[in-house]
Motif scaffolding. Structure first.
Motif, mmCIF file in Angstrom:
data_model
loop_
_atom_site.group_PDB
_atom_site.id
_atom_site.type_symbol
_atom_site.label_atom_id
_atom_site.label_comp_id
_atom_site.label_asym_id
_atom_site.label_seq_id
_atom_site.Cartn_x
_atom_site.Cartn_y
_atom_site.Cartn_z
ATOM 1 N N GLY A 142 -7.740 -1.000 11.053
ATOM 2 C CA GLY A 142 -6.723 -0.048 10.389
ATOM 3 C C GLY A 142 -6.128 0.438 11.251
ATOM 4 N N PRO A 143 -4.680 1.405 11.080
ATOM 5 C CA PRO A 143 -4.720 1.757 9.696
ATOM 6 C C PRO A 143 -3.537 0.409 8.647
ATOM 7 C CG PRO A 143 -3.200 2.898 11.123
ATOM 8 C CD PRO A 143 -3.934 1.702 11.979
ATOM 9 N N TYR A 144 -4.267 0.607 7.617
ATOM 10 C CA TYR A 144 -2.833 -0.043 6.761
ATOM 11 C C TYR A 144 -1.824 0.397 5.798
ATOM 12 C CZ TYR A 144 -6.777 -3.111 7.853
ATOM 13 O OH TYR A 144 -7.899 -3.697 8.332
ATOM 14 N N LEU A 145 -0.934 0.945 5.976
ATOM 15 C CA LEU A 145 0.059 0.777 5.247
ATOM 16 C C LEU A 145 0.614 0.609 3.853
ATOM 17 C CD1 LEU A 145 1.941 3.033 4.197
ATOM 18 C CD2 LEU A 145 3.480 2.298 6.391
ATOM 19 N N VAL A 146 0.046 0.955 3.164
ATOM 20 C CA VAL A 146 0.092 0.022 2.016
ATOM 21 C C VAL A 146 1.704 0.762 0.735
ATOM 22 C CG1 VAL A 146 -1.286 -0.853 0.422
ATOM 23 C CG2 VAL A 146 -2.189 -0.300 2.138
ATOM 24 N N MET A 160 -15.288 -6.446 -7.182
ATOM 25 C CA MET A 160 -15.430 -7.805 -7.469
ATOM 26 C C MET A 160 -15.291 -9.094 -8.692
ATOM 27 S SD MET A 160 -19.817 -7.305 -7.429
ATOM 28 C CE MET A 160 -19.758 -6.969 -9.130
ATOM 29 N N ALA A 161 -14.077 -8.477 -9.950
ATOM 30 C CA ALA A 161 -13.600 -10.116 -10.140
ATOM 31 C C ALA A 161 -12.964 -10.487 -9.707
ATOM 32 C CB ALA A 161 -14.019 -9.557 -12.036
ATOM 33 N N HIS A 162 -12.320 -10.236 -8.711
ATOM 34 C CA HIS A 162 -11.208 -10.420 -8.682
ATOM 35 C C HIS A 162 -11.398 -11.766 -6.752
ATOM 36 C CE1 HIS A 162 -11.722 -7.074 -5.107
ATOM 37 N NE2 HIS A 162 -10.357 -8.152 -4.381
ATOM 38 N N PHE A 163 -11.846 -11.411 -6.512
ATOM 39 C CA PHE A 163 -12.833 -12.030 -5.747
ATOM 40 C C PHE A 163 -12.666 -13.758 -5.524
ATOM 41 C CE2 PHE A 163 -16.893 -9.089 -4.102
ATOM 42 C CZ PHE A 163 -15.971 -8.738 -3.714
ATOM 43 N N PHE A 283 -8.018 -7.907 3.985
ATOM 44 C CA PHE A 283 -7.062 -6.554 3.434
ATOM 45 C C PHE A 283 -6.147 -7.256 3.115
ATOM 46 C CE2 PHE A 283 -4.555 -2.354 2.869
ATOM 47 C CZ PHE A 283 -5.081 -1.644 1.777
ATOM 48 N N GLY A 284 -5.503 -7.994 3.864
ATOM 49 C CA GLY A 284 -3.945 -8.919 4.018
ATOM 50 C C GLY A 284 -3.993 -9.502 3.137
ATOM 51 N N GLN A 285 -4.588 -10.092 2.464
ATOM 52 C CA GLN A 285 -5.176 -10.600 0.882
ATOM 53 C C GLN A 285 -4.939 -9.394 -0.298
ATOM 54 O OE1 GLN A 285 -9.201 -13.098 1.677
ATOM 55 N NE2 GLN A 285 -8.139 -14.808 2.288
ATOM 56 N N ASP A 286 -5.677 -8.723 0.356
ATOM 57 C CA ASP A 286 -4.940 -7.747 -1.111
ATOM 58 C C ASP A 286 -4.090 -7.138 -0.944
ATOM 59 O OD1 ASP A 286 -7.770 -7.691 -2.357
ATOM 60 O OD2 ASP A 286 -8.926 -6.178 -0.750
ATOM 61 N N GLN A 287 -3.622 -6.790 0.164
ATOM 62 C CA GLN A 287 -2.242 -5.751 -0.064
ATOM 63 C C GLN A 287 -1.002 -6.477 -1.283
ATOM 64 O OE1 GLN A 287 -1.722 -4.308 3.822
ATOM 65 N NE2 GLN A 287 1.132 -3.292 3.347
ATOM 66 N N LEU A 290 -2.336 -5.601 -4.900
ATOM 67 C CA LEU A 290 -1.924 -4.065 -4.735
ATOM 68 C C LEU A 290 -0.612 -3.776 -4.761
ATOM 69 C CD1 LEU A 290 -4.466 -3.026 -2.430
ATOM 70 C CD2 LEU A 290 -4.430 -2.340 -4.284
ATOM 71 N N GLU A 291 0.618 -3.721 -4.341
ATOM 72 C CA GLU A 291 1.733 -3.705 -4.106
ATOM 73 C C GLU A 291 2.646 -3.915 -4.813
ATOM 74 O OE1 GLU A 291 2.175 -2.463 0.379
ATOM 75 O OE2 GLU A 291 2.827 -4.401 0.030
ATOM 76 N N SER A 292 2.326 -4.861 -6.504
ATOM 77 C CA SER A 292 2.813 -5.874 -7.043
ATOM 78 C C SER A 292 1.846 -4.830 -8.450
ATOM 79 C CB SER A 292 2.182 -7.342 -7.656
ATOM 80 O OG SER A 292 0.884 -6.870 -8.108
ATOM 81 N N GLN A 293 0.982 -4.226 -8.297
ATOM 82 C CA GLN A 293 1.083 -3.193 -9.422
ATOM 83 C C GLN A 293 1.683 -2.501 -10.234
ATOM 84 O OE1 GLN A 293 -3.251 -2.907 -8.159
ATOM 85 N NE2 GLN A 293 -4.045 -3.175 -9.772
ATOM 86 N N ARG A 294 2.132 -2.497 -11.398
ATOM 87 C CA ARG A 294 2.369 -1.754 -12.313
ATOM 88 C C ARG A 294 1.821 -1.246 -13.517
ATOM 89 N NH1 ARG A 294 4.965 -2.557 -7.899
ATOM 90 N NH2 ARG A 294 6.585 -3.270 -7.497
ATOM 91 N N PRO A 295 1.741 0.338 -13.347
ATOM 92 C CA PRO A 295 2.690 0.966 -12.797
ATOM 93 C C PRO A 295 1.764 1.364 -10.815
ATOM 94 C CG PRO A 295 1.435 2.247 -14.853
ATOM 95 C CD PRO A 295 1.486 0.618 -14.638
ATOM 96 N N LYS A 296 2.361 1.442 -10.685
ATOM 97 C CA LYS A 296 2.053 1.792 -8.969
ATOM 98 C C LYS A 296 0.513 3.093 -9.391
ATOM 99 C CE LYS A 296 5.748 0.187 -5.912
ATOM 100 N NZ LYS A 296 4.509 -0.662 -4.875
ATOM 101 N N ARG A 297 0.465 3.980 -9.910
ATOM 102 C CA ARG A 297 0.008 4.885 -9.483
ATOM 103 C C ARG A 297 -0.924 4.455 -10.943
ATOM 104 N NH1 ARG A 297 2.480 10.332 -11.637
ATOM 105 N NH2 ARG A 297 4.890 9.010 -11.932
#
Length: 332
Positions: A142-146, A160-163, A283-287, A290-297
């Protein structure tokens, strides 16, 4: 606000030298710098004179100099010199706003406000401290800005279920997505999951075959978590491989974060770059997800999102945040 009284990671220690560095924590602008003794400092990135960013200045004779009028501030924040009025003796109000700092696990940690009572220490993670566990090598990526909230990032780290879908061919396989039942328990500082198993085609850079891997997860604070992983014997090139990974997340705004992973392992041979490349790939696969999830919080109400039995750790993490009174990065 409770979150201001907690310790948060803001930068890698080795990334801060003689030049001031700008950072942000809980929407607060910070300037990070070292004095001549090598001590690290974190101040509000605003000169008390005319509000210029101190991070645009420089360190001279062990003091931080404002870029606008050259005012100089010593460790502790007191102004010592006003060049335009050299005989002027700055008073107590001529002072930068200083925050508490600690160095741990190769990082600078900052607390923006004093807690009531003693407060919590910087997370006690002996395996990740070079001075307390020399048997294990430490490498940080890192750092990873997300563009995601800190709790969303931690929850993803615990999942683990997203692996088999996000990390197909690496940490999981679509044809073997099953997550057997596992145990979850509360701890004095968070929650812990044990007896977690997942099939992984390539659990680490040392994997020579697909393996059933046992995980232990532990949340050690609202925005910090640790996992340990143990592959089946005979499936790694390094016999007796020990590997733990900590996820440290800095909540920059309620919906943006900076994250680092710190590895602790008994591999002293692989180049840092190879270990970091593996973490960058994962992390590049996760990012993007992560950034698509709604709501972000992260929503904490039990009926805000639907769950399955594989989400026991995530549900426990949400209950922990709710019980701890966390407001930042969540929807209560």
């Amino acid at each position: 606000m409770l979150e201001r009284t907690l310790w948060h990671p803001v930068a890698l220690s080795h990334g801060i030298g003689r030049a001031p560095v700008a950072a942000r924590l809980l929407e607060t602008p910070l300037v990070l710098w070292r004095d001549d003794t090598g001590a690290l400092h974190a101040w509000h990135d605003q000169c008390p004179h005319r509000g210029a960013a101190l991070s645009l200045g420089r360190v001279t004779r062990g003091q931080l100099e404002c870029p606008y009028h050259g005012w100089q501030f010593r460790a502790g924040g007191q102004c010592t010199h006003v060049p335009a009025v050299p005989d002027f003796k700055p008073g107590p109000r001529h002072c930068a706003l200083v925050f508490e700092t600690r160095e741990a696990y190769g990082m600078l940690w900052v607390r923006l406000a004093p807690p009531e009572g003693e407060g919590s220490p910087v997370h006690q993670l002996p395996a990740f401290a070079a001075e307390t566990e020399p048997r294990l090598r430490k490498v940080t990526s890192g750092p990873y800005l997300v563009q995601a909230s800190a709790p969303r990032i931690i929850e993803n780290f615990l999942d683990m279920a997203h692996f088999g879908y996000v990390h197909e061919g690496w940490l999981g396989a679509r044809d073997r997505p099953e997550i057997p039942p596992y145990e979850v328990a509360t701890t004095p500082h968070g929650v812990r999951a044990t007896s977690c198993f997942a099939f992984q085609p390539q659990s680490s850079i040392h994997a020579v075959d697909g393996a059933q891997v046992e995980y232990t997860y532990e949340v050690t604070g609202p925005y910090t978590a640790v996992l340990t992983k143990v592959p089946e014997a005979g499936t790694t090139a390094l016999a007796g491989l020990e590997e733990s990974i900590a996820m440290f997340v800095c909540p920059v705004t309620e919906e943006t974060s900076v994250a680092w992973t710190r590895m602790a392992m008994n591999d002293f041979e692989s180049p840092d770059a190879r270990l970091i490349d593996f973490q960058n790939t994962i992390f590049g696969q996760d990012q993007p997800v992560l950034e698509s999830q709604r709501p972000k919080r992260l929503p904490l109400a039990p009926d805000a999102e639907v769950h399955s039995a594989a989400d026991r750790m995530s549900a426990a993490y949400r209950r922990f945040l709710l019980g701890a009174g966390i407001q930042w990065g969540v929807i209560r």
